[in-house]
Design a protein around this motif. Structure first.
Motif, mmCIF file in Angstrom:
data_model
loop_
_atom_site.group_PDB
_atom_site.id
_atom_site.type_symbol
_atom_site.label_atom_id
_atom_site.label_comp_id
_atom_site.label_asym_id
_atom_site.label_seq_id
_atom_site.Cartn_x
_atom_site.Cartn_y
_atom_site.Cartn_z
ATOM 1 N N ILE A 122 0.841 -1.202 0.000
ATOM 2 C CA ILE A 122 0.000 0.000 0.000
ATOM 3 C C ILE A 122 0.874 1.248 0.000
ATOM 4 N N ALA A 123 1.917 1.238 0.819
ATOM 5 C CA ALA A 123 2.816 2.397 0.877
ATOM 6 C C ALA A 123 3.523 2.603 -0.456
ATOM 7 N N ARG A 124 3.945 1.528 -1.089
ATOM 8 C CA ARG A 124 4.636 1.646 -2.380
ATOM 9 C C ARG A 124 3.681 2.113 -3.472
ATOM 10 N N HIS A 125 2.444 1.650 -3.439
ATOM 11 C CA HIS A 125 1.457 2.121 -4.415
ATOM 12 C C HIS A 125 1.178 3.611 -4.221
ATOM 13 N N ARG A 126 1.099 4.037 -2.960
ATOM 14 C CA ARG A 126 0.868 5.453 -2.669
ATOM 15 C C ARG A 126 2.032 6.296 -3.190
ATOM 16 N N GLU A 127 3.238 5.791 -3.020
ATOM 17 C CA GLU A 127 4.412 6.520 -3.493
ATOM 18 C C GLU A 127 4.430 6.595 -5.021
ATOM 19 N N LEU A 128 3.973 5.539 -5.683
ATOM 20 C CA LEU A 128 3.880 5.573 -7.147
ATOM 21 C C LEU A 128 2.916 6.664 -7.601
ATOM 22 N N ALA A 129 1.830 6.847 -6.865
ATOM 23 C CA ALA A 129 0.887 7.918 -7.210
ATOM 24 C C ALA A 129 1.577 9.276 -7.126
ATOM 25 N N ARG A 130 2.355 9.484 -6.086
ATOM 26 C CA ARG A 130 3.085 10.754 -5.957
ATOM 27 C C ARG A 130 4.105 10.913 -7.088
ATOM 28 N N GLU A 131 4.829 9.838 -7.364
ATOM 29 C CA GLU A 131 5.889 9.896 -8.374
ATOM 30 C C GLU A 131 5.339 10.248 -9.749
ATOM 31 N N PHE A 132 4.255 9.591 -10.152
ATOM 32 C CA PHE A 132 3.751 9.827 -11.511
ATOM 33 C C PHE A 132 2.956 11.123 -11.604
ATOM 34 N N THR A 133 2.416 11.595 -10.486
ATOM 35 C CA THR A 133 1.830 12.930 -10.485
ATOM 36 C C THR A 133 2.920 13.964 -10.753
#
Length: 599
Positions: A122-133
């Protein structure tokens, strides 16, 4: 004081003419790109032509094209999700659909619908959202806790009434609200989208899977290529702008979209053919597995029961296409293929890969009957079509949804030649990061045992439900209220038919398994006299053992499928779902409509 400098007004007629000319140029370049197969040296020019079109469109007073919201359900797959998002970014960079404002793509957004149970995922998926934003694609992480709160906000009695659609609102023993299944996760995401969508907004929702990419797989004389050669967003906008389509389904290329539970028969045929070819070569020949067989790449060539879907089953073995480069022989290919066998149980089909066949996309639009849940697009008004029977976690939920949609809107439900690249496994691991219903024990080596029971059970009863729905919709269901006796009788008849088909296929699998073992252990075969190929032979042995484990006389998978007491439970649950579906659909439509802004 000097007046501010202003840009001269663009002549609308000249701009319209320039846009039309650029569209014509794109059509010419596209013909060149696919003339005789993929011409990779033309791809940059093709992509650049679309970026030129985007610059012209940006000069218009208004860009009325659709905005896309891409919904990606994901459960504990951070690497596969990253690969998916990278491919979307590459698509946007290559073709530029909708242009950018302040470094952000104006008409592309992503919702990561997280169905993970692991906190690290979940934490890694959340970080991916930040990264691609930050990279220019507005990406939101729809976390399990937010989902839990959203369902809670529905209140009673609606929450209970929609339990077959949204599942039971309860956390697992570890406190997580994950692993609800792709169908429930999609429905919860659609509930959220409904609340964020204004009535009449020009937006398209694009449902995909986390193990897919915005590329196509193409066979070339130099081997397989994965290319960003289709401008998915442009063509989808064109179709929805020029037709009355409400729902559109694409398909997939690469790995099949179905379970190994219904692919074992034809894969065994291909493995037998491979060993026969290897035995004939003596192990000393130059590799003979580098040309693509002239099979008509028919629909569902990977499926053991393709006839159920109106397709002709393949009548001959498919040759493995060796990916090894440089100088090597059949013996090297033997070792490589042995290393690929285990990946079959995680959804790969090493011999029956699907390839993209180019055709003018506008000409491929046609009435559809099947939804590929991992590649379909719909207008906001189609939010009323939830993934049916979601809480039962059946496979084949997309095709089942397709039959229900077709029964209501017929010609406004279409398909088009817009397949996404499907990759079941991660890198060279031969396994997916998370795959429900498949249990592997061991270290991934020759002694690994793989059990498909959960997936096989959901596949069988998913097939039962799919073909029950197909028969019922022909009788007018769900628009017409059919007697419960009719629903029950149809369900029972389909179950009996399907059980007979599965049993016949099982007998076929076991006969082929016997042939495979005889070939593998033939004392005359060269691999049984070459110690440097012992590891490869052990992998063939392990593959055969796992086929036996899942389809043999002592198969726990078939025990679940055949046990009368298990059928009693499934019959009760399936019949209850069929009886309740019309009310579920009515309540869902009321909730979705009520949540839309401006409704």
């Amino acid at each position: 004081m000097l007046s501010p400098v202003t840009s001269p007004t663009v002549d609308p007629l000249e701009l319209e003419s320039a846009i039309a000319a650029q569209r014509g140029a794109i059509a010419e370049i596209e013909r060149e790109l696919w003339d005789g197969g993929l011409n990779e040296d033309v791809l940059d020019t093709y992509q650049g032509a679309f970026r030129r079109l985007e610059r012209l469109l940006d000069e218009q007073a208004e860009d009325a094209r659709h905005r896309f919201v891409i919904v990606i359900p994901v459960a504990d797959r951070p690497q596969q999700l990253r690969d998916c998002l990278v491919s979307l970014l590459e698509l946007c960079q290559a073709y530029g659909y909708g242009g950018q404002r302040d470094g952000v793509y104006r008409k592309v957004a992503v919702v990561i619908a997280d169905d993970s149970s692991d906190a690290d995922s979940i934490a890694r998926h959340r970080e991916l959202a930040r990264e691609f934003t930050a990279l220019g694609i507005a990406t939101r992480h729809f976390a399990p806790d937010e989902q839990f709160a959203l369902i809670g906000d529905l209140g009673e009695p609606v929450r209970s009434e929609l339990s077959r659609v949204l599942g039971r609102r309860q956390r697992g023993s570890d406190g997580s609200y994950g692993h609800k299944g792709q169908a429930v996760m999609r429905n919860i995401a659609y509930l959220k989208l409904a609340a964020e969508t204004a009535s009449g907004e020009r937006v398209l929702f694009y449902s995909i899977d986390s193990d897919q990419e915005f590329k196509v797989k193409v066979a070339t004389p130099d081997g397989d290529r994965e290319a960003c050669a289709v401008n998915f967003l442009h063509w989808l906008n064109e179709i929805f702008s020029r037709t009355e389509a409400t729902v559109l389904s694409g398909k997939v290329v690469g790995d099949p979209p179905v379970s190994p539970a219904v692919m074992a028969g034809n894969f065994l045929e291909d493995v037998i053919g491979f060993l026969q070819q290897m035995a004939a070569s003596g192990g000393h020949a130059t590799c003979q597995h580098h040309h693509v067989d002239a099979h008509a790449q028919g629909e569902a060539a990977y499926h053991d029961m393709a006839d159920l879907f109106g397709f002709r089953p393949a009548s001959e073995a498919y040759r493995f296409l060796c990916p090894l480069e440089g100088e090597h022989g059949d013996a090297d290919c033997f070792d490589h293929f042995a290393g690929r066998l285990g990946s079959f149980f995680f959804g790969e089909h090493p011999t029956r890969v699907s390839y993209y066949q180019h055709a003018s996309i506008a000409r491929t639009v046609m009435p559809a009957r099947t939804v590929y849940a991992g590649n379909y697009v719909f207008r906001p008004e189609a939010l009323k079509y939830f993934i049916p029977f979601a809480a039962l976690r059946l496979r084949m939920s997309g095709p089942t949804l397709g039959r229900l949609i077709r029964s209501e809107i017929d010609g406004r439900f279409v398909s088009a030649n817009l397949p996404m690249l499907h990759k079941r496994t991660v890198g060279g691991s031969g396994q997916s990061e998370f795959r429900p219903g498949v249990r592997a024990r061991g270290d991934g080596g020759d002694g690994e045992t793989i059990e498909l029971c959960g997936e096989a059970e959901r596949q069988f009863f998913g097939d039962v439900m799919l073909f029950t729905i197909e028969r019922l919709t022909a009788m007018g269901y769900p628009r017409e209220a059919l007697p419960q006796e009719t629903l029950a009788a149809t369900l029972a008849a389909v179950h009996d038919d399907m059980l007979a088909k599965y049993e016949a296929k099982r007998r076929d699998i076991l006969a082929k398994l016997e042939r495979l073992r005889a070939l593998l252990h033939d004392p005359a075969s060269w691999w049984n006299h070459a110690s440097d190929h012992a590891a490869a032979v052990a992998r063939f042995v392990a593959f055969a053992a796992n086929i036996d484990r899942n389809f043999g006389a002592d198969s726990a998978c078939y025990e679940r499928i055949e046990a009368p007491q298990n059928w009693d439970r499934w019959r009760r649950d399936l019949l209850e779902a069929l009886v309740a579906y019309p009310d579920d659909a009515r309540i869902w439509a009321e909730v979705v409509t009520g949540r839309q802004r401006g409704a």
